[in-house]
Enzyme design. Structure first.
Site, PDB file in Angstrom:
ATOM      1  N   PHE B 117       0.855  -1.179   0.000  1.00  0.00           N
ATOM      2  CA  PHE B 117       0.000   0.000   0.000  1.00  0.00           C
ATOM      3  C   PHE B 117       0.891   1.229   0.000  1.00  0.00           C
ATOM      4  O   PHE B 117       2.082   1.147   0.280  1.00  0.00           O
ATOM      5  CB  PHE B 117      -0.904  -0.014   1.252  1.00  0.00           C
ATOM      6  CG  PHE B 117      -2.386  -0.058   0.943  1.00  0.00           C
ATOM      7  CD1 PHE B 117      -2.915  -1.011   0.098  1.00  0.00           C
ATOM      8  CD2 PHE B 117      -3.268   0.869   1.515  1.00  0.00           C
ATOM      9  CE1 PHE B 117      -4.276  -1.057  -0.174  1.00  0.00           C
ATOM     10  CE2 PHE B 117      -4.624   0.839   1.252  1.00  0.00           C
ATOM     11  CZ  PHE B 117      -5.136  -0.120   0.410  1.00  0.00           C
ATOM     12  N   GLN B 230      -7.775  14.843   3.451  1.00  0.00           N
ATOM     13  CA  GLN B 230      -7.082  14.011   2.476  1.00  0.00           C
ATOM     14  C   GLN B 230      -7.871  13.929   1.170  1.00  0.00           C
ATOM     15  O   GLN B 230      -9.044  13.581   1.173  1.00  0.00           O
ATOM     16  CB  GLN B 230      -6.909  12.601   3.037  1.00  0.00           C
ATOM     17  CG  GLN B 230      -6.207  11.664   2.057  1.00  0.00           C
ATOM     18  CD  GLN B 230      -5.729  10.399   2.756  1.00  0.00           C
ATOM     19  OE1 GLN B 230      -6.503   9.477   2.972  1.00  0.00           O
ATOM     20  NE2 GLN B 230      -4.463  10.369   3.119  1.00  0.00           N
ATOM     21  N   HIS B 232      -8.070  11.753  -1.930  1.00  0.00           N
ATOM     22  CA  HIS B 232      -7.621  10.428  -2.373  1.00  0.00           C
ATOM     23  C   HIS B 232      -7.248  10.516  -3.846  1.00  0.00           C
ATOM     24  O   HIS B 232      -7.982  11.120  -4.639  1.00  0.00           O
ATOM     25  CB  HIS B 232      -8.739   9.409  -2.156  1.00  0.00           C
ATOM     26  CG  HIS B 232      -8.281   7.987  -2.292  1.00  0.00           C
ATOM     27  ND1 HIS B 232      -7.958   7.428  -3.508  1.00  0.00           N
ATOM     28  CD2 HIS B 232      -8.080   7.014  -1.358  1.00  0.00           C
ATOM     29  CE1 HIS B 232      -7.570   6.170  -3.303  1.00  0.00           C
ATOM     30  NE2 HIS B 232      -7.639   5.897  -2.011  1.00  0.00           N
ATOM     31  N   LEU B 242     -14.860   5.977  -4.832  1.00  0.00           N
ATOM     32  CA  LEU B 242     -13.475   5.580  -4.585  1.00  0.00           C
ATOM     33  C   LEU B 242     -13.045   4.368  -5.412  1.00  0.00           C
ATOM     34  O   LEU B 242     -13.789   3.411  -5.561  1.00  0.00           O
ATOM     35  CB  LEU B 242     -13.346   5.220  -3.094  1.00  0.00           C
ATOM     36  CG  LEU B 242     -12.008   4.662  -2.612  1.00  0.00           C
ATOM     37  CD1 LEU B 242     -10.938   5.734  -2.647  1.00  0.00           C
ATOM     38  CD2 LEU B 242     -12.150   4.102  -1.198  1.00  0.00           C
ATOM     39  N   GLU B 245      -6.730   2.218  -3.260  1.00  0.00           N
ATOM     40  CA  GLU B 245      -5.278   2.245  -3.392  1.00  0.00           C
ATOM     41  C   GLU B 245      -4.750   0.841  -3.644  1.00  0.00           C
ATOM     42  O   GLU B 245      -3.674   0.651  -4.197  1.00  0.00           O
ATOM     43  CB  GLU B 245      -4.701   2.788  -2.073  1.00  0.00           C
ATOM     44  CG  GLU B 245      -3.220   3.033  -2.087  1.00  0.00           C
ATOM     45  CD  GLU B 245      -2.816   3.930  -0.918  1.00  0.00           C
ATOM     46  OE1 GLU B 245      -3.332   5.068  -0.834  1.00  0.00           O
ATOM     47  OE2 GLU B 245      -1.995   3.499  -0.096  1.00  0.00           O
ATOM     48  N   ARG B 276      -0.475   9.316  -0.055  1.00  0.00           N
ATOM     49  CA  ARG B 276      -1.608   9.842  -0.822  1.00  0.00           C
ATOM     50  C   ARG B 276      -1.502  11.324  -1.153  1.00  0.00           C
ATOM     51  O   ARG B 276      -1.872  11.752  -2.245  1.00  0.00           O
ATOM     52  CB  ARG B 276      -2.901   9.594  -0.053  1.00  0.00           C
ATOM     53  CG  ARG B 276      -3.307   8.141  -0.132  1.00  0.00           C
ATOM     54  CD  ARG B 276      -4.597   7.887   0.579  1.00  0.00           C
ATOM     55  NE  ARG B 276      -4.925   6.467   0.485  1.00  0.00           N
ATOM     56  CZ  ARG B 276      -5.876   5.868   1.180  1.00  0.00           C
ATOM     57  NH1 ARG B 276      -6.604   6.572   2.048  1.00  0.00           N
ATOM     58  NH2 ARG B 276      -6.116   4.581   1.029  1.00  0.00           N
ATOM     59  N   HIS B 340     -11.623  12.818   0.702  1.00  0.00           N
ATOM     60  CA  HIS B 340     -11.776  11.428   1.116  1.00  0.00           C
ATOM     61  C   HIS B 340     -11.770  11.243   2.624  1.00  0.00           C
ATOM     62  O   HIS B 340     -12.540  10.458   3.151  1.00  0.00           O
ATOM     63  CB  HIS B 340     -10.634  10.620   0.493  1.00  0.00           C
ATOM     64  CG  HIS B 340     -10.615   9.170   0.871  1.00  0.00           C
ATOM     65  ND1 HIS B 340     -11.668   8.325   0.597  1.00  0.00           N
ATOM     66  CD2 HIS B 340      -9.667   8.412   1.512  1.00  0.00           C
ATOM     67  CE1 HIS B 340     -11.364   7.102   1.040  1.00  0.00           C
ATOM     68  NE2 HIS B 340     -10.179   7.137   1.613  1.00  0.00           N
ATOM     69  N   ARG B 375      -2.947  10.813   6.339  1.00  0.00           N
ATOM     70  CA  ARG B 375      -3.139   9.442   6.774  1.00  0.00           C
ATOM     71  C   ARG B 375      -2.627   8.463   5.722  1.00  0.00           C
ATOM     72  O   ARG B 375      -2.808   8.675   4.522  1.00  0.00           O
ATOM     73  CB  ARG B 375      -4.628   9.183   7.011  1.00  0.00           C
ATOM     74  CG  ARG B 375      -4.951   7.732   7.309  1.00  0.00           C
ATOM     75  CD  ARG B 375      -6.401   7.522   7.631  1.00  0.00           C
ATOM     76  NE  ARG B 375      -7.292   7.659   6.482  1.00  0.00           N
ATOM     77  CZ  ARG B 375      -7.437   6.746   5.521  1.00  0.00           C
ATOM     78  NH1 ARG B 375      -6.712   5.640   5.522  1.00  0.00           N
ATOM     79  NH2 ARG B 375      -8.291   6.952   4.534  1.00  0.00           N
TER      80      ARG B 375
END
Lengths: 290, 560, 320
Positions: B117, B230, B232, B242, B245, B276, B340, B375
Site C-alpha cells: 500500500f 485528504q 484520495h 473511490l 489504493e 496519498r 476522502h 493518513r
C-alpha cells in the site's frame, strides 16, 4: 424444423393433456418431433440440491443423445428449461466438468461435446418458428379473449441460461397472444412464482403463492391464464380447487397450457387438445372464441 | 432537570467500525451499553473501505517499521505515542478480528495475506479482496448481535449535553416518529465518522456529514487539525466514488495524457505507491500543466489481467463499469483526486478521552492523533478497531467510577425550538442550494493547492452561507422520517465544520501533508510543528495551538 | 435524457392510502435512479422520503421496486429502464415489509430473520489460536463462502422472493446466505446445530424461483440454499419433509429414469399414515376423474440400466 422432444416427467404423468396437445400442435405447424423416450428427468433442481454432479450427468446423457441425433432440444416445461439450461451452461463454462461428466457417460458409450441447444416451446414458437408465420396459421382467432400470459419464474431466470427474454420486462408471450388475435393482460404476478416446488413440502405457503397469482390475474380481468409449464399448471389448475379452499379464496380462473392456446387458435379440435382434462373448465371463458 | 426516558452506562453514538467496536468493548467490560445511529449499522460508511487494514503480521515485518511509516506519512504531525499504540496493537487486533470470524484473504499456507500500500515500507496491508471494510463491518456487527448490545437505529443525535464540563448525555431525534428525547449516559463515546460531504464529489457516503464533530464542538469540546483533508488520488470523475489504493498496491499504473507513468518524477522510489498527499499533488500538477485527460489522469490495470482483477479487485471493476462506463480489464480508468478523509477531529488523548469529562471519541471523528497531516492508506480502519476498543474500555471504566449527572432543563426545549424555527421560518433559502454552494466553495478555495488570498475569500464565502442558513425553510413538516429536517441539521453541522477547516487552513502558514500552500511551499517545523486547536467561544471559533507529542522519530525530509 | 418518475407516496399522518405522484426529470445520460430521486428531493419536493447513503452499492440502503422488480437504485441507470422501452419509472417501496413513509419500509422482520441464524462465528473454544496467531485457513477453504461475503443486506432478494411475500416464517434468501457463510466456515464448530435450526427456519421452503440470482452484489443466495440442502443431507439431517422429498425424488428417478409423482406424494405422506392419505384423497379422486393419474409404466425411460449405472458412479450412497 425438427427437434428432439423432451417431454419431461409431468407431461407423461399428471398432465397428459400437455403432451397430447403438443403433439397435435406440432403436426399442424409442421414441426417434426423426435420424442426422447430414453431421456431421464431433468432433476428439477431437486437432484441438484442433493448431488449437483449427478444431475449434470443425467442431463449430459440427454444432451449427448440429442447431439448424436443432430437436433436441438425442445421442452414444454419451465423447470426442464431452467435445469437443462443451467447444467448445459455449467459444462460449457467449465471444460473440466464436461470432461469429468464425459468419463461417466463413456460407460454408456455416450459423449457430449457441448453443442446441444435447449429451448422451451415458447422460444421455439417466438424465435425459431416466428410470430408472423404463426399468425398465418391462425384460423380461430382469439378475438376478445383476455389472456394473462404466465411466464412464471424459472423460464426467465437465470438470464444467462434461459435468456430468450428480459426477465424484468418479458414481452415474447404477450406478443404471441397478440399474434393469435387475443388481448394480453398486464398483471403483477406474471413473472412471480406459482409455489409448485414446495407443494409437497409446505402446502400452505405453496397454495398461498398460487392463489395470489390467480387473484392477480383475476384482478386484471383476465378470462384465462396460460402457462408454458406443467408444474405451474399443476399449482394453478390441478390444485386450484384445493388451494382456494385452503386459503379461503373465491377466485376461479381457467388455466390453459401454451400448446392448448396456440392449438386452439390454429383450429385444432377441442377434443384433441384435451381441454376436458383441465380441472377448472375453460368452457364459458372460451365461449366467444369457440 | 429532565427525566430521560432512556439511559445507559455507556452510550455510543455512531455504528460504524469504531462505534460498534467501542460498544462491544464496553459491553465486554460489563457495563450497560447502547449504540445510537442515524442509520442501521450495516449502512455505515466504514463498509466502503476497500483496500485493507495495516498490521505488521508478517514474520519479517515489524510494528516499529509500521510506526515509522505512519509518523513519516503524517508529515510528523502525528502524536508519536498514539501512533505507537496504533501500530503496536495492530497485529493482535487483526487476529482478534480473525478469531471473531473475519475472513481475511490468505496465503496458500493459510496465513493472513498482505498487499503493498502507499507510503508503506513493507507489504503489510491485510485485506478481504477489495471489500475489506465491508467484511470487517459485518464481523463487528456480528459481535454486537452476539453480545446483545442495544442499538437505536435511525435515531439522529442533535446535541451533546455538557454542563460544568461534564457530559450528561445527548438529545436525540427518533426519525421514525419525530420525537425528540433526552438520553442520559454516564459516559458518551462519539464515533460519528468523517466530514467528507463538506466537499464536492467526496468519496464519502451522503451520511458522512461530520455531525458528531460539530455537535461536540458546540458543546465545548475542542477540535484539532481540521484543515488536513485528504484528497484520495483515485476517485471516479462522474460521482467521486473511490477506487482503492489496493489497485496500485496490486500494480496498477498512473498515466498522463502522453502515456507516461509520471509518478516517478515526483516519487523516484515508490512511484505510484507514494503517500496519498504526494500522489494527489502529482496528479493535480499533471492536470494543471495540461497533461490530463478531460480533467483526469488514467489508472491502468490492464497488465494485471482479468483473472487477477477478478480475484483481488472485483468490486472496483464493477464500480468502474457502472459509474465510469469503463471495464478496467480493457481500458484505463479516468480518475482524479477527491476529498476522502478528515485527518482532524475531536481532540482526544490516547485513552480517547476529550477535555470534557465523560466524553470520548474514536475513529474518523476524532484526532488522537495518529494521522497528523496525512493518513496512510490502510490505517483508517485500523484506527477504528484499535481506538474504538480503547474508547469502549475507557468509557466503561469512567462509567463505573461515576454516576449519572443531572440534565439541564433547557436541553430538550432548546432542540424543540430549533426544529420549530426550521418549520416556521418564512425564509426562502433551500438546504440543497446552500449545501451545493458550500461544497463548491470548499473545493474551489480549500483544494489540493491552497493560497492566502483564495482561502481568505473562501472564509468570507463560508460565513455568508452561514448567514443565509438563518433563512432556510423546509417544506416537509411531517414527523415521520422527515429527512428534509435531518438534512437541514446536517447542513447546519457542515457549515460549522467548513468554517473551522477554512480558519485552520488560512492560519497555517506552511505546507505539511495534505495542507499544501503555493505561497508557503515548505514544511516549517520551527513554527508549525504543532496541532491546530479550535474551540468555540461567544465571539466565534478561537484558534490555539498545542504541541505534538514527539518521540523516537525526528522530523526528516519526506521523500518517497 | 428525459424521464418520468411515478413515485408511490404515503405519509401516515396525512394519507389513508398510498397515492402516486408524477415527477418530470431531465438528467445526464448516465444518471442513476438514485440521482433522479436526489434531484427530485433537492429541487422539486424536499418531503420525498427514501433511504440512501453510500450511493455506490456497498451500504445496501436504497432498495426499492422499479417497474415491478426490486433494484438497488444507486446502481441502476435510468437509461437501463428507458432502454427497455419504459421512460416512465414506477417506483414503489419494497415488498414483504410494512411501508412507514413514501419509499421507506419497516425492515425489522428482515433483521429478525438475519439474527435468527445466529450470524456470528461459534468456534470450539479449545481450538481458538493464541492471540498472536490466526487460524490457518487456505484460500480453497475460503472459496465456498466468498460470494456470501458480498452480501450488503440490501433486501433486494428478500423483497422479490415469492415465498417471503406470503410466508413470514421463511428466513428468506439473505439470512440463508449468511447461514451458508458460517456453515462452510472451517473454524465454526456448530455446523450440525446450525443446519438443524435452518430446517426450522425454512431451509426447504425455497421454491426455486431464482429471483435472488439477480443479486446486485452477485451473492447468489439460491446457490447457497441449494448447497445448504446438500450439506444437510450429507450431515444426516434427513428426518424432515424437505430432505425426504429430495431423497425420494432422486430415488424415484434412479429407479426408472423418470419421476413418479403419484408414488412420491404417497411415499411422502407415508403409506401407513391413514389420516394423511385420507386428507389427500379428494385431490387424488379429482385427478383420477380428469385422467391425471397415469399408470407407472409411462414413467420409465427406454434404458433404465444406463441410468442406474450413472447413479452407481456419482450417486450418493443411499440412492444406489
Amino acid at each position: 424444423m425438427k427437434y428432439a422432444y423432451f417431454t419431461g416427467c409431468v407431461a407423461k404423468g399428471t398432465c397428459p393433456e400437455l403432451h397430447a396437445s403438443t403433439v397435435e400442435l406440432a403436426k399442424v405447424l409442421g414441426i417434426e418431433l423426435w420424442e426422447m423416450t430414453d431421456a431421464t428427468c431433468c432433476g428439477a433442481g431437486v437432484i441438484r440440491d442433493e448431488n449437483p454432479e449427478l444431475q449434470i450427468a443425467l442431463n449430459a446423457r440427454t444432451f449427448a443423445m440429442a447431439e448424436a441425433a443432430e437436433m436441438d432440444i425442445v421442452n414444454i416445461c419451465s423447470t426442464c428449461q431452467q435445469n437443462l439450461g443451467q447444467d448445459n451452461r455449467a459444462m460449457r463454462e467449465d471444460p473440466a466438468l464436461l470432461e469429468r461428466t464425459n468419463d461417466i457417460l463413456s460407460q454408456n458409450g455416450l459423449h457430449y461435446s457441448g453443442k446441444t441447444q435447449v429451448k422451451n416451446l415458447l422460444w421455439v414458437l417466438v424465435g425459431d418458428y416466428g410470430l408472423d408465420r404463426l399468425a398465418q396459421k391462425v384460423v380461430r382467432p382469439l378475438t376478445g379473449l383476455r389472456v394473462a400470459s404466465y411466464y412464471g419464474c424459472q423460464l426467465l431466470r437465470p438470464v444467462e441460461d434461459t435468456g430468450y427474454d428480459d426477465p424484468d420486462n418479458p414481452t415474447s408471450f404477450d406478443n404471441l397472444v397478440r399474434a393469435l388475435g387475443g388481448t394480453p393482460v398486464d398483471y403483477a404476478g406474471k413473472t412471480r412464482c406459482c409455489g409448485f416446488h414446495i407443494l409437497t413440502v409446505n402446502e400452505d405457503t405453496s397454495t398461498k403463492m398460487a392463489v395470489k397469482r390467480l387473484e392477480e390475474a383475476e384482478e386484471a380481468e383476465a378470462d384465462i391464464m396460460v402457462t408454458p409449464c406443467p408444474l405451474c399448471h399443476t399449482s394453478l389448475d390441478a390444485y386450484q380447487p384445493r388451494a382456494t379452499k385452503l386459503q379461503g379464496s373465491n377466485v376461479r380462473m381457467p388455466v390453459l397450457h401454451l400448446s392448448q392456446l396456440v392449438g386452439l387458435a390454429c383450429g385444432i379440435d377441442v377434443g384433441d387438445l384435451k381441454l376436458n382434462q383441465l380441472m377448472v373448465s375453460p368452457q364459458s371463458a372460451l365461449s366467444g372464441v369457440l | 432537570m429532565v427525566d430521560a426516558a432512556i439511559q445507559h452506562d455507556v452510550l455510543v453514538v455512531g455504528a460504524g467500525l469504531a462505534g460498534m467496536r467501542a460498544a462491544v468493548a464496553a459491553r465486554e467490560a460489563g457495563v450497560d451499553t447502547a449504540i445510537i445511529s442515524k442509520v442501521h449499522p450495516m449502512r455505515s460508511h466504514s463498509g466502503a473501505a476497500q483496500g485493507g487494514i495495516n498490521a505488521a503480521v508478517a514474520k519479517d515485518d515489524s510494528w516499529e517499521n509500521h510506526w515509522f511509516d505512519t509518523v513519516k506519512g503524517s508529515d510528523y504531525l502525528a502524536d508519536q505515542d498514539a501512533a505507537e499504540i496504533l501500530t503496536r496493537l495492530a497485529p493482535d487486533n487483526i487476529r482478534e478480528l480473525e478469531h471473531q470470524g473475519c475472513l481475511f484473504s490468505r496465503w496458500q499456507d493459510g496465513r493472513i495475506a498482505t498487499r503493498p500500500f502507499g507510503g508503506a515500507g513493507f507489504p503489510r496491508t491485510c485485506f478481504v479482496a477489495d471489500i475489506t471494510g465491508h467484511v470487517i463491518l459485518q464481523t463487528v456487527y456480528e459481535q454486537v448481535l452476539k453480545n446483545g448490545v442495544t442499538v437505536y437505529e435511525e435515531f439522529f443525535v442533535v446535541s451533546l449535553i455538557v454542563e460544568d464540563n461534564v457530559c450528561r448525555g445527548v438529545i436525540t431525534l427518533d426519525m421514525s416518529t419525530g420525537k425528540l428525547s433526552a438520553v442520559r449516559a454516564k459516559a458518551v463515546v462519539f464515533a460519528t465518522g468523517g466530514s467528507g460531504r463538506v466537499f464536492y464529489k467526496s468519496t464519502n457516503s451522503l451520511i458522512s456529514t461530520g455531525d458528531g464533530v460539530a455537535i461536540a464542538y458546540r458543546a465545548g469540546a475542542p477540535v484539532e487539525d481540521m484543515e488536513f483533508i485528504q484528497f484520495h488520488p483515485t476517485t471516479l470523475a462522474s460521482n467521486g466514488v473511490l477506487i482503492t489504493e489496493g489497485a496500485r498496491g496490486e500494480g496498477a499504473y498512473l498515466l498522463n495524457s502522453e502515456g507516461d507513468r509520471f509518478m516517478f518524477k515526483y516519487a523516484p522510489t515508490k512511484g505510484e505507491l507514494a503517500s496519498r498527499d504526494v500522489v494527489s499533488r502529482a496528479e493535480w500538477t499533471e492536470i494543471l500543466e495540461g497533461r490530463g485527460v478531460n480533467g483526469c489522469v488514467l489508472l491502468d490495470l490492464r497488465h494485471l489481467c482479468e483473472a487477477r482483477i477478478q480475484e483481488r479487485l472485483p468490486q472496483i471493476r464493477e464500480l468502474a463499469i457502472d459509474f465510469a462506463g469503463c471495464d478496467p480489464v480493457n481500458a484505463p480508468v479516468p480518475i482524479k483526486p477527491g476529498a476522502h478523509y478528515t485527518m482532524g477531529g475531536i481532540r482526544v488523548d490516547k485513552t480517547c478521552a476529550s477535555t470534557v469529562q465523560g466524553f470520548f471519541a474514536a475513529g474518523e471523528c476524532s484526532a488522537v492523533s495518529v494521522h497528523g497531516a496525512n493518513r496512510l492508506g490502510g490505517n483508517s480502519i485500523l484506527e477504528t478497531v484499535v481506538f474504538g476498543k480503547i474508547a469502549g474500555v475507557s468509557a466503561a471504566q469512567y462509567a463505573r467510577e461515576h454516576d449519572y449527572a443531572s440534565f439541564p432543563s433547557s436541553a430538550l426545549p432548546d432542540q424543540e425550538s430549533r426544529r420549530n424555527a426550521l418549520f416556521q421560518t418564512t425564509g426562502k433559502e433551500k438546504v440543497a442550494v446552500l449545501r451545493d454552494a458550500m461544497q463548491a466553495v470548499m473545493n474551489e478555495h480549500f483544494h489540493i493547492f491552497r493560497n492566502e488570498a483564495q482561502m481568505a475569500a473562501g472564509v468570507n464565502k463560508v460565513r455568508q452561507l452561514r448567514e443565509r442558513f438563518a433563512n432556510v425553510a423546509i417544506n416537509d413538516h411531517s414527523m415521520v422520517f422527515n429527512t428534509a429536517l435531518t438534512e437541514a441539521f446536517e447542513l447546519d453541522a457542515m457549515l460549522d465544520l467548513a468554517e473551522i477547516i477554512a480558519l485552520g487552513a488560512l492560519a497555517r502558514k506552511e505546507s505539511r501533508g495534505a495542507h499544501a500552500r503555493i505561497d508557503y511551499k515548505d514544511r516549517d517545523d520551527a513554527n508549525w510543528l504543532k496541532h491546530t486547536v479550535i474551540t468555540r467561544s461567544p465571539e466565534g471559533p478561537k484558534l490555539s495551538y498545542a504541541p505534538v507529542t514527539m518521540g523516537k522519530f525526528q522530523p526528516m525530509e519526506r521523500v518517497y | 435524457m428525459k424521464s418520468t418518475f411515478l413515485i408511490q407516496r404515503y405519509v401516515p399522518e396525512q394519507d389513508s392510502a398510498p397515492h402516486v405522484e408524477r415527477y418530470e426529470l431531465d438528467l445526464w445520460d448516465e444518471a442513476t435512479i438514485l440521482d433522479g430521486l436526489l434531484a427530485i428531493k433537492d429541487s422539486q419536493d424536499d418531503s420525498l422520503a427514501f433511504r440512501r447513503a453510500c450511493r455506490h452499492a456497498i451500504c445496501g440502503s436504497c432498495s426499492m421496486v422499479v417497474n415491478g422488480y426490486t433494484k438497488l437504485v444507486c446502481k441502476t441507470a435510468i437509461a437501463s429502464e428507458v432502454k427497455r422501452g419504459r421512460s416512465e419509472l414506477k417506483i414503489t417501496p419494497m415488498r414483504s415489509m410494512k411501508v412507514l413513509k413514501d419509499l421507506i419500509v419497516d425492515m425489522s422482520p428482515f433483521w429478525k430473520h438475519f439474527r435468527d441464524v445466529e450470524p456470528w462465528l461459534q468456534p470450539d473454544p479449545a481450538k481458538v489460536p493464541p492471540p498472536n496467531e490466526e487460524y490457518r485457513v487456505t484460500p480453497q477453504q475460503l472459496a465456498p463462502s466468498r460470494k456470501d461475503l458480498n452480501c450488503i443486506l440490501c433486501a433486494v432478494c428478500f423483497s422479490d422472493c415469492g415465498v417471503t411475500e406470503v410466508d413470514s416464517h421463511f428466513a428468506g434468501p439473505p439470512a440463508l446466505a449468511k447461514a451458508h457463510r458460517f456453515v462452510t466456515d472451517p473454524r465454526d464448530s456448530k455446523r450440525k446445530e446450525r443446519l438443524e435450526k435452518l430446517v426450522d427456519l425454512g431451509l426447504w421452503d425455497c421454491a426455486h424461483a431464482y429471483n435472488c440470482m439477480e443479486c446486485p452484489k452477485h451473492v447468489d443466495p439460491a446457490h447457497a440454499i441449494a448447497d445448504l440442502r446438500r450439506i444437510s443431507i450429507e450431515a444426516g439431517i434427513t428426518n424432515n419433509i424437505g430432505a425426504k422429498h429430495s431423497q425420494q425424488f432422486t430415488k424415484s428417478v434412479g429407479r426408472n429414469g423418470r419421476l413418479d409423482e403419484t408414488r412420491l406424494v404417497m411415499e411422502l405422506t407415508g403409506i401407513t399414515n391413514v389420516t394423511g392419505q385420507i386428507r389427500n384423497a379428494p385431490q387424488g379422486v379429482r385427478m383420477l376423474l380428469k385422467g391425471k393419474l397415469p399408470l407407472p409404466m409411462h414413467q420409465k425411460v427406454d434404458n433404465p440400466k444406463e441410468v442406474r449405472r450413472i447413479f452407481e458412479t456419482v450417486g450418493t450412497k443411499d440412492e444406489q
